[in-house]
Design a protein around this motif. Structure first.
Motif, PDB file in Angstrom:
ATOM      1  N   LEU A  98       2.405  30.838 -39.693  1.00  0.00           N
ATOM      2  CA  LEU A  98       1.018  30.563 -39.915  1.00  0.00           C
ATOM      3  C   LEU A  98       0.783  29.056 -40.358  1.00  0.00           C
ATOM      4  O   LEU A  98      -0.360  28.393 -39.867  1.00  0.00           O
ATOM      5  CB  LEU A  98       0.282  31.582 -40.438  1.00  0.00           C
ATOM      6  CG  LEU A  98       0.273  32.960 -39.791  1.00  0.00           C
ATOM      7  CD1 LEU A  98      -0.390  34.101 -40.634  1.00  0.00           C
ATOM      8  CD2 LEU A  98      -0.227  32.838 -38.446  1.00  0.00           C
ATOM      9  N   PRO A  99       1.325  28.823 -41.586  1.00  0.00           N
ATOM     10  CA  PRO A  99       0.863  27.641 -42.233  1.00  0.00           C
ATOM     11  C   PRO A  99       1.077  26.386 -41.103  1.00  0.00           C
ATOM     12  O   PRO A  99       0.414  25.331 -41.203  1.00  0.00           O
ATOM     13  CB  PRO A  99       1.952  27.428 -43.302  1.00  0.00           C
ATOM     14  CG  PRO A  99       2.047  28.985 -43.826  1.00  0.00           C
ATOM     15  CD  PRO A  99       2.277  29.487 -42.263  1.00  0.00           C
ATOM     16  N   ALA A 100       2.131  26.537 -40.558  1.00  0.00           N
ATOM     17  CA  ALA A 100       2.594  25.230 -39.648  1.00  0.00           C
ATOM     18  C   ALA A 100       1.584  25.299 -38.265  1.00  0.00           C
ATOM     19  O   ALA A 100       1.663  24.075 -37.673  1.00  0.00           O
ATOM     20  CB  ALA A 100       3.963  25.494 -39.019  1.00  0.00           C
ATOM     21  N   GLU A 101       0.880  26.171 -38.346  1.00  0.00           N
ATOM     22  CA  GLU A 101      -0.193  26.010 -37.076  1.00  0.00           C
ATOM     23  C   GLU A 101      -1.363  25.317 -37.699  1.00  0.00           C
ATOM     24  O   GLU A 101      -2.369  25.274 -36.809  1.00  0.00           O
ATOM     25  CB  GLU A 101      -0.656  27.554 -36.721  1.00  0.00           C
ATOM     26  CG  GLU A 101       0.500  28.206 -35.689  1.00  0.00           C
ATOM     27  CD  GLU A 101       0.028  29.574 -35.151  1.00  0.00           C
ATOM     28  OE1 GLU A 101      -1.016  29.968 -35.594  1.00  0.00           O
ATOM     29  OE2 GLU A 101       0.988  30.252 -34.633  1.00  0.00           O
ATOM     30  N   ARG A 102      -1.648  25.139 -39.038  1.00  0.00           N
ATOM     31  CA  ARG A 102      -2.536  24.689 -39.502  1.00  0.00           C
ATOM     32  C   ARG A 102      -2.463  22.902 -39.709  1.00  0.00           C
ATOM     33  O   ARG A 102      -3.301  22.349 -40.539  1.00  0.00           O
ATOM     34  CB  ARG A 102      -3.163  25.028 -40.733  1.00  0.00           C
ATOM     35  CG  ARG A 102      -3.067  26.651 -40.697  1.00  0.00           C
ATOM     36  CD  ARG A 102      -4.556  27.091 -40.300  1.00  0.00           C
ATOM     37  NE  ARG A 102      -5.090  26.415 -39.204  1.00  0.00           N
ATOM     38  CZ  ARG A 102      -6.212  26.505 -38.889  1.00  0.00           C
ATOM     39  NH1 ARG A 102      -7.043  27.284 -39.731  1.00  0.00           N
ATOM     40  NH2 ARG A 102      -6.736  25.913 -37.609  1.00  0.00           N
ATOM     41  N   THR A 103      -1.638  22.354 -38.887  1.00  0.00           N
ATOM     42  CA  THR A 103      -1.441  20.754 -39.001  1.00  0.00           C
ATOM     43  C   THR A 103      -2.569  19.998 -38.504  1.00  0.00           C
ATOM     44  O   THR A 103      -2.600  18.926 -38.691  1.00  0.00           O
ATOM     45  CB  THR A 103       0.088  20.226 -38.486  1.00  0.00           C
ATOM     46  OG1 THR A 103      -0.030  20.724 -37.209  1.00  0.00           O
ATOM     47  CG2 THR A 103       0.873  20.837 -39.251  1.00  0.00           C
ATOM     48  N   ASP A 104      -3.539  20.836 -37.958  1.00  0.00           N
ATOM     49  CA  ASP A 104      -4.672  19.936 -37.392  1.00  0.00           C
ATOM     50  C   ASP A 104      -5.573  19.568 -38.596  1.00  0.00           C
ATOM     51  O   ASP A 104      -6.461  18.894 -38.413  1.00  0.00           O
ATOM     52  CB  ASP A 104      -5.410  20.953 -36.345  1.00  0.00           C
ATOM     53  CG  ASP A 104      -5.872  22.269 -36.826  1.00  0.00           C
ATOM     54  OD1 ASP A 104      -4.969  22.814 -37.399  1.00  0.00           O
ATOM     55  OD2 ASP A 104      -6.874  22.494 -36.745  1.00  0.00           O
ATOM     56  N   VAL A 105      -5.571  20.193 -39.736  1.00  0.00           N
ATOM     57  CA  VAL A 105      -6.302  20.252 -40.852  1.00  0.00           C
ATOM     58  C   VAL A 105      -5.872  19.145 -41.530  1.00  0.00           C
ATOM     59  O   VAL A 105      -4.449  18.742 -41.958  1.00  0.00           O
ATOM     60  CB  VAL A 105      -6.419  21.293 -41.941  1.00  0.00           C
ATOM     61  CG1 VAL A 105      -7.072  21.139 -43.194  1.00  0.00           C
ATOM     62  CG2 VAL A 105      -6.869  22.542 -40.996  1.00  0.00           C
ATOM     63  N   SER A 106      -6.488  18.203 -42.101  1.00  0.00           N
ATOM     64  CA  SER A 106      -6.432  16.904 -43.009  1.00  0.00           C
ATOM     65  C   SER A 106      -5.831  17.275 -44.152  1.00  0.00           C
ATOM     66  O   SER A 106      -5.903  18.202 -44.928  1.00  0.00           O
ATOM     67  CB  SER A 106      -7.760  16.095 -43.142  1.00  0.00           C
ATOM     68  OG  SER A 106      -7.613  15.281 -44.227  1.00  0.00           O
ATOM     69  N   THR A 114      -4.875  29.176 -47.634  1.00  0.00           N
ATOM     70  CA  THR A 114      -6.368  28.854 -47.006  1.00  0.00           C
ATOM     71  C   THR A 114      -6.534  27.278 -46.446  1.00  0.00           C
ATOM     72  O   THR A 114      -5.782  26.372 -46.957  1.00  0.00           O
ATOM     73  CB  THR A 114      -7.169  29.179 -48.076  1.00  0.00           C
ATOM     74  OG1 THR A 114      -8.480  29.021 -47.445  1.00  0.00           O
ATOM     75  CG2 THR A 114      -7.315  28.059 -49.289  1.00  0.00           C
ATOM     76  N   VAL A 115      -7.444  27.184 -45.781  1.00  0.00           N
ATOM     77  CA  VAL A 115      -7.943  25.683 -45.468  1.00  0.00           C
ATOM     78  C   VAL A 115      -9.671  25.877 -45.422  1.00  0.00           C
ATOM     79  O   VAL A 115     -10.069  25.024 -44.958  1.00  0.00           O
ATOM     80  CB  VAL A 115      -7.761  25.303 -44.045  1.00  0.00           C
ATOM     81  CG1 VAL A 115      -6.006  25.197 -43.841  1.00  0.00           C
ATOM     82  CG2 VAL A 115      -7.831  26.345 -42.902  1.00  0.00           C
ATOM     83  N   ASP A 116      -9.884  26.705 -46.367  1.00  0.00           N
ATOM     84  CA  ASP A 116     -11.265  26.825 -46.753  1.00  0.00           C
ATOM     85  C   ASP A 116     -11.812  25.244 -47.122  1.00  0.00           C
ATOM     86  O   ASP A 116     -10.993  24.632 -48.226  1.00  0.00           O
ATOM     87  CB  ASP A 116     -11.612  27.744 -48.101  1.00  0.00           C
ATOM     88  CG  ASP A 116     -11.395  29.287 -47.349  1.00  0.00           C
ATOM     89  OD1 ASP A 116     -11.609  29.402 -46.354  1.00  0.00           O
ATOM     90  OD2 ASP A 116     -11.601  29.819 -48.258  1.00  0.00           O
ATOM     91  N   GLY A 117     -12.799  24.729 -46.868  1.00  0.00           N
ATOM     92  CA  GLY A 117     -13.250  23.328 -47.173  1.00  0.00           C
ATOM     93  C   GLY A 117     -12.399  22.443 -46.410  1.00  0.00           C
ATOM     94  O   GLY A 117     -12.465  21.148 -46.782  1.00  0.00           O
ATOM     95  N   ASP A 118     -11.750  22.877 -45.399  1.00  0.00           N
ATOM     96  CA  ASP A 118     -11.120  21.916 -44.608  1.00  0.00           C
ATOM     97  C   ASP A 118     -10.084  21.091 -45.194  1.00  0.00           C
ATOM     98  O   ASP A 118      -9.626  20.032 -45.026  1.00  0.00           O
ATOM     99  CB  ASP A 118     -12.009  20.718 -43.982  1.00  0.00           C
ATOM    100  CG  ASP A 118     -12.868  21.537 -42.845  1.00  0.00           C
ATOM    101  OD1 ASP A 118     -12.183  22.635 -42.211  1.00  0.00           O
ATOM    102  OD2 ASP A 118     -14.073  21.298 -42.557  1.00  0.00           O
ATOM    103  N   ARG A 119      -9.441  21.702 -46.369  1.00  0.00           N
ATOM    104  CA  ARG A 119      -8.227  21.359 -46.918  1.00  0.00           C
ATOM    105  C   ARG A 119      -7.213  22.423 -47.510  1.00  0.00           C
ATOM    106  O   ARG A 119      -7.633  23.365 -47.646  1.00  0.00           O
ATOM    107  CB  ARG A 119      -8.346  20.213 -48.013  1.00  0.00           C
ATOM    108  CG  ARG A 119      -9.468  20.362 -49.184  1.00  0.00           C
ATOM    109  CD  ARG A 119      -9.805  19.264 -49.774  1.00  0.00           C
ATOM    110  NE  ARG A 119      -9.800  19.569 -51.151  1.00  0.00           N
ATOM    111  CZ  ARG A 119     -11.177  19.732 -51.764  1.00  0.00           C
ATOM    112  NH1 ARG A 119     -12.195  19.738 -50.915  1.00  0.00           N
ATOM    113  NH2 ARG A 119     -11.414  19.964 -52.919  1.00  0.00           N
TER     114      ARG A 119
END
Lengths: 485, 425
Positions: free
Chosen positions: B212-220, B354-359
Motif C-alpha cells: 500500500l505505501p508503494a502505491e502512494r508515490t503520486d503524493v509529493s 496516511t497521506v492526509d494533507g497530501d503528504r
C-alpha cells in the motif's frame, strides 16, 4: 582577483579526458545565455519543464577529485552561496545561507563503507539550504546535533515534508546545519527553523543558557538571479591543487551579501575583507602548500619556503572576529566561523606526542588520527571545568587546517603509569564559552609522565561536504604523554 | 470535499483516496468502483450483543494473521473525531448505543467486515462533576519532548473504524451519521448526528499493508524508492507478535472501567525523501532496528527475514547505550524495547500510515493499560539518556509530531457516554 570566467570549462573537460584524473558528473552550466554547451539530458534546470526558459542551470558542473586521499583534501572549487541576514531569537542567533544542491556524505556508525553514504541531489530545482547557529551572547557556534527542524512554506502552504537538517562540516562554512531541499518552482519561500534546547553539557558563560527551543523565520527568492549568482559564482581552483592535502580557507562571513545579488560583486566583497589576495589562484596554491608544510605526514619539500606565518595570521583574523562578538560590530551581519581557539589559548599541562621532536605550535602540527588533529591538555586541579579539586582532561579534536570542531564523537582516555592503568574516563562532549566544543572528564592524580591513550569509540557523526568526506572516519587511538615540566 | 480524479489513479489508489475524502459522494463513488451495491458480499454482523467480546479492543482473535502468526490489521482506517452537541444524558446514551449496535448488526467483526472502538478524551470526562477513579490513568495530552509543540485533541470522543474494505469504513461512517438508510442490508434506526457533531478538519484516515505505501508515490514527499512490498511508509514490517503487548496486558484490570484500555493517538509527518534517498539501507536498518541488525543482515529488504519478532534479544536491548557510544547510532526498536517489563512490551500498536494533507505521515495509535505506560515507552524511544547525535538516534530525525490525544476506551457495556465513575454493572 579570480574571475570564474577566466577558467575555461571546456578546457577542464579536455584536460580531464586527456589525463583521466577527473570524474565528471552532473549538469553542465554554460556561460552563454543560450546554453548551447549544455547536455540537454543533464540539464536539470530545464528538466522541470515549466517553460520559464532558464538561462542557467540549477547547479554548476560538478568536477570531483578522483580517488582522493583518506585525509582532508582540497576540492576542485569553492562553492558560491547567498548569505541572508542573520536572525536572533532568545539565546540563539542563526545565519541562513543558500547554495546550489550538491553532494554530501552522511554517516551513521563507525565509518565503514556501509555506514557512510553519499547523498546526490535530486534533479530539478532546489537549493542547498544551510545555517550557522550560535549563542547570541558569546558568539560560540553551536556545533552539536540535537535536532533542528526546517519547514519550507510557499504562500503559507507547506512545500514538502518538514526535515531535520544534517549537522555538517565544510571547509568553507565550518560546522553548520544543512540539506538539499528540492523546490517545485521559482518564487518566494519562507523557511521556519526550529532550534532545540541544547542538552549537551555546557560550562562557563554557556551554563544555564540555550535551554529553550526557539523558532525563527526567513524568506528567500528562488529565481534565475539566484541561480546565476550561485552557479556563476563558483570558483574553480588551479587543477594542481585538486586532491592535495590541505583545505580551502574559511569563507569570509563578515560581508553584507544580503543585497548583493550580482555574483561578481560578491566576490569583490570577499576580496575586500581579505588582507591578501586570497582568491588569486596562485595565492591559494601557496596557502595550501603552507598548510602542507605543517603536515609532518607529507613529503612536500619547501619547509619555510613560504611565508607561513602570514597565512596563519590571516586565519587568525577570522577568529578574532569570532572571539570578540564581532557580529555586533557589523550591524548584525557578521557570522562567526566555527573555528576552535588556537592551541596556545588553552591552559594546563599539554599532552604531547612522545615521538615528536618538538611540541606542536599550530593545530596542523598536532598528532593526527584519521587526519583529525588531536589536541589534549590537563587542566590543573580546581579548574572551573572539573569536579571539586580534581584535574580536568580536555581533548579537542579538530580539522587540521581550519580548526573546525569534530562533534558527536565518543572518546575514552586511558591513563597509564608504569604500565598500569590508573584511570579510564569516558569523556563527555562539552560546550564552553572559552574552549568551545571539547571532550572532557574530571581526573584525579594524573601526573606528568603518565601516558594517555585517546581512543575514538565512534568518529564524528556529522555529515561532510566535499574535501572532508574521506577524513575523520577510521580513527586509530592516539598515544600521548603528559608533558614533563 | 472534492473527490479524487478517477482517471489518474488505479482502482486501489482511487478507493483509498475516496476513504481519505470521506462523505456520501465518496461512498457512492467507492461503491461504484468496488462492485454493485446490492450484491456486495460483505459478511453480516450479529444482533446478539453477547456474541461480541466485552472488550471493545478485542480485535486480535477476530483478525487474520500473516504467515508468521502476526495479527494482520485491516487495511483501511478512519478516525472520526466527535464533539458532543449537549451534555450527555440517558437519551443521548441510548441513541449512541443504538447507532453503534447498528454497525455490529451490519458487519462481521473481522477484517472483511468491520472492527471499531469508541474512545473518550479527558475533555469529555471534565464535563462531569465526578472525577475518574484512580484505576484509570488518562491525563490530558502533552508535549513529550522539547522538540515538539503538538496541537492536542480536545474534542470529546473518537471512533476508530477499520476494515479491509474501503467501502465499509466509508459506509459505516456515513451510516452512523444517518447519511445512509441501510448498512449492508441493516436498517439504520439511530444516528449519532443527534448526539455528536463530526469535526471534519480533525478527521484522519490511513492504510496499512504490504504494497500500500508503494502505491502512494503520486503524493509529493513519497519517493519512488519505497520497497514494493513494504507495509509501512518507513519501508519495514512492524507489529511483530512478540513486540506487541497482548490485549490482556493493555486491559484495565480493576475499577469500574475494568475491561477497558487507554488509547494514545499522535499524528506526525514523515520525512521519507531523506530516509530513502539519502540514508542507505544499512543505515535505515541500523536506525530502525539496531546497528547489529544491519551488521548481521537480520532484516532483509523490508523485514521479510524477521518472523514473529523484531529480532531484539535481551543482549541487543541492553546494548543500546553501548551502541550509542561505540557505534554512534542506535535503533528505534532497540531503544523503545528498553521500556519492556519483564520482557513484555507495554504497548499494543494499531497505527497506520496516511497521506492526509497530501503528504506522508503516520497516525500512531497505541493501546496500553494507562497513558503513563505510553509515556514511559516514548521516553525510552526519545533516548535522552543516550550519548548519540540526534540524526542517529533511531528515527527521530525523520518524524515530526503534530498532534497528540489521549482517550479511554471503555469496555463495551460502558461505551456509550459513560460517566467518569459509573456504577458497577
Amino acid at each position: 582577483m579570480q574571475n570564474p570566467d577566466t577558467i575555461d570549462r571546456r578546457a577542464f573537460v579536455r584536460l580531464g579526458a586527456a589525463t583521466g584524473t577527473l570524474a565528471l558528473a552532473g549538469c553542465f552550466g554554460t556561460e552563454d545565455e543560450n546554453g548551447t554547451d549544455a547536455d540537454p539530458d543533464d540539464d536539470s534546470g530545464d528538466e522541470a519543464g515549466d517553460g520559464t526558459g532558464d538561462d542557467v542551470t540549477a547547479a554548476p558542473e560538478l568536477i570531483e577529485v578522483e580517488d582522493p586521499p583518506e585525509a582532508v583534501y582540497v576540492p576542485t572549487h569553492r562553492e558560491a552561496m547567498r548569505m541572508l541576514e542573520p536572525i536572533h531569537e532568545g539565546d540563539f542567533a542563526l545565519a541562513p545561507m543558500l547554495s546550489y544542491p550538491h553532494p554530501f556524505w552522511v554517516i551513521a556508525g563507525g565509518g565503514d563503507d556501509d555506514e557512510v553514504e553519499r547523498v546526490d541531489p535530486e534533479d530539478g530545482r532546489g537549493v542547498h539550504m544551510m545555517f550557522t547557529l550560535w549563542d547570541a551572547e558569546t558568539g560560540i557556534v553551536l556545533p552539536v546535533d540535537e535536532g533542528a527542524q526546517l519547514r519550507v512554506l510557499r504562500d503559507g502552504e507547506p512545500v514538502g515534508s518538514p526535515r531535520s537538517p544534517w549537522a555538517m562540516i565544510s571547509q568553507e562554512m565550518g560546522f553548520h546545519f544543512g540539506d538539499n531541499v528540492p523546490l517545485p518552482e521559482d518564487g518566494t519561500y519562507t523557511v521556519e527553523v526550529t532550534v532545540p534546547s541544547i542538552s549537551t553539557r555546557k560550562t562557563g558563560d554557556l551554563e544555564g543558557r540555550l535551554e529553550q527551543s526557539e523558532t525563527m523565520t526567513f524568506e528567500f527568492v528562488y529565481d534565475d538571479e539566484f541561480r546565476h549568482e550561485v552557479v556563476e559564482g563558483v570558483e574553480y581552483l588551479d587543477e594542481e591543487l585538486w586532491g592535495q592535502r590541505g583545505a580551502l580557507e574559511p569563507m569570509e562571513h563578515g560581508h553584507d551579501g544580503h543585497d548583493d545579488h550580482g555574483g561578481d560583486d560578491d566576490h569583490g566583497d570577499h576580496d575586500g575583507h581579505d588582507d591578501h589576495d586570497g582568491h588569486d589562484d596562485h595565492d591559494d596554491h601557496d596557502d595550501h602548500d603552507d598548510h602542507d608544510d605543517h603536515d609532518d605526514h607529507d613529503d612536500h619539500d619547501g619547509h619555510d619556503d613560504h611565508d607561513d606565518h602570514d597565512d596563519h595570521d590571516d586565519h587568525d583574523d577570522h577568529d578574532d572576529h569570532d572571539d570578540h562578538d564581532g557580529h555586533d560590530d557589523h550591524g548584525g551581519h557578521h557570522v562567526p566561523y566555527s573555528a576552535l581557539p588556537r592551541i596556545e589559548a588553552y591552559p594546563g599541562t599539554r599532552l604531547v606526542d612522545p615521538n615528536a621532536d618538538e611540541v606542536a605550535v599550530e593545530t596542523s602540527d598536532l598528532p593526527r588520527s584519521g587526519d583529525a588533529a588531536v589536541f589534549a591538555t590537563l587542566l590543573e586541579s580546581g579548574s572551573r571545568l572539573a569536579d571539586g579539586d580534581e584535574g580536568y582532561l580536555l581533548v579537542s579534536p579538530r580539522t587540521p587546517y581550519n580548526r573546525v570542531p569534530l562533534a558527536d564523537m565518543s572518546i575514552v582516555a586511558t591513563v597509564e603509569r608504569d604500565g598500569e592503568v590508573v584511570a579510564e574516563p569516558a569523556l563527555e562532549q562539552t560546550l564552553d564559552d572559552e574552549y568551545d566544543l571539547h571532550y572532557g572528564a574530571s581526573v584525579e592524580g594524573v601526573q606528568p609522565g603518565d601516558s594517555v591513550t585517546i581512543a575514538f569509540e565512534s568518529p564524528a557523526q556529522v555529515a561532510r561536504h566535499m574535501g572532508y568526506e574521506t577524513a575523520f572516519l577510521e580513527m586509530p587511538p592516539v598515544e600521548l604523554v603528559v608533558e614533563e615540566p | 470535499m472534492t473527490l479524487p480524479d478517477r482517471s489518474s489513479l488505479s482502482r486501489r489508489e482511487y478507493a483509498r483516496a475516496l476513504v481519505a475524502a470521506g462523505g456520501v459522494a465518496a461512498l457512492s463513488a467507492c461503491l461504484g468502483v468496488d462492485g454493485n451495491d446490492g450484491e456486495r458480499d460483505v459478511p453480516p454482523g450479529t444482533s446478539d450483543p453477547d456474541a461480541l467480546p466485552e472488550r471493545q479492543h478485542a480485535w486480535n482473535e477476530a483478525l487474520e494473521t500473516d504467515a508468521d502468526g502476526n495479527v494482520r490489521l485491516p487495511e483501511h482506517h478512519v478516525l472520526v473525531p466527535l464533539s458532543l452537541r449537549d451534555d450527555p444524558d440517558e437519551v443521548a446514551s441510548e441513541t449512541t448505543e443504538d447507532a453503534l449496535r447498528t454497525l455490529e448488526r451490519a458487519y462481521e467483526w473481522s477484517n472483511d467486515g468491520l472492527v471499531f472502538t469508541v474512545g473518550y478524551a479527558p475533555a469529555y470526562f471534565d464535563r462531569f462533576d465526578e472525577s475518574m477513579p484512580p484505576s484509570v490513568d488518562l491525563p490530558d495530552p502533552e508535549a513529550l519532548t522539547d522538540r515538539e509543540s503538538p496541537e492536542f485533541d480536545e474534542f470529546d470522543a473518537v471512533i476508530h473504524l477499520a476494515s479491509d474494505r474501503p467501502d465499509v469504513v466509508l459506509e459505516a461512517e456515513e451510516g452512523l451519521f444517518g447519511e445512509r438508510e441501510t448498512l449492508n442490508g441493516v436498517d439504520v434506526e439511530a444516528t449519532l448526528a443527534d448526539v455528536f457533531e463530526r469535526i471534519d478538519d480533525r478527521r484522519r484516515t490511513g492504510f496499512v499493508g504490504p504494497g500500500l505505501p508503494a502505491e502512494r508515490t503520486d503524493v509529493s514527499g513519497v519517493p519512488e524508492s519505497i520497497p514494493e512490498e513494504a507495509p509501512f511508509f518507513m519501508g519495514f514490517r512492524s507489529g511483530f507478535r512478540e513486540s506487541q503487548a497482548t490485549e490482556d496486558r493493555v486491559t484495565i484490570d480493576e475499577g469500574p472501567f475494568a475491561g477497558g484500555t487507554t488509547q494514545h493517538v499522535s499524528s506526525m509527518d514523515l520525512q521519507l525523501e531523506v530516509w530513502f534517498e539519502q540514508d542507505n539501507h544499512y543505515q535505515r536498518v541500523s536506525k530502525m532496528f539496531s546497528p547489529e541488525h544491519a551488521e548481521d543482515d537480520l532484516v532483509g529488504e523490508h523485514g521479510e527475514r524477521l518472523g514473529a519478532t523484531s529480532g531484539l534479544t535481551d543482549e541487543r536491548i541492553e546494548a543500546t547505550s553501548a551502541d550509542a557510544r561505540e557505534r554512534g547510532v542506535v535503533g528505534h526498536a532497540q531503544k523503545a524495547a528498553r521500556a519492556r517489563e519483564d520482557g513484555d512490551p507495554l504497548l499494543l500498536r494499531r497505527d497506520f500510515n496516511t497521506v492526509d494533507g497530501d503528504r506522508p505521515g503516520l497516525h500512531f495509535l497505541s493501546l496500553q493499560r494507562g497513558i503513563d505506560e505510553f509515556v514511559r515507552v516514548r521516553e525510552a524511544m526519545t533516548g535522552a539518556d543516550l550519548d548519540v547525535p540526534f540524526a542517529n538516534n533511531g528515527i527521530r530525525h525523520y518524524i515530526f509530531v503534530n498532534r497528540r490525544g489521549n482517550f479511554l476506551i471503555p469496555p463495551r457495556p460502558l461505551r456509550s457516554l459513560p460517566s467518569p465513575d459509573p456504577d458497577p454493572t
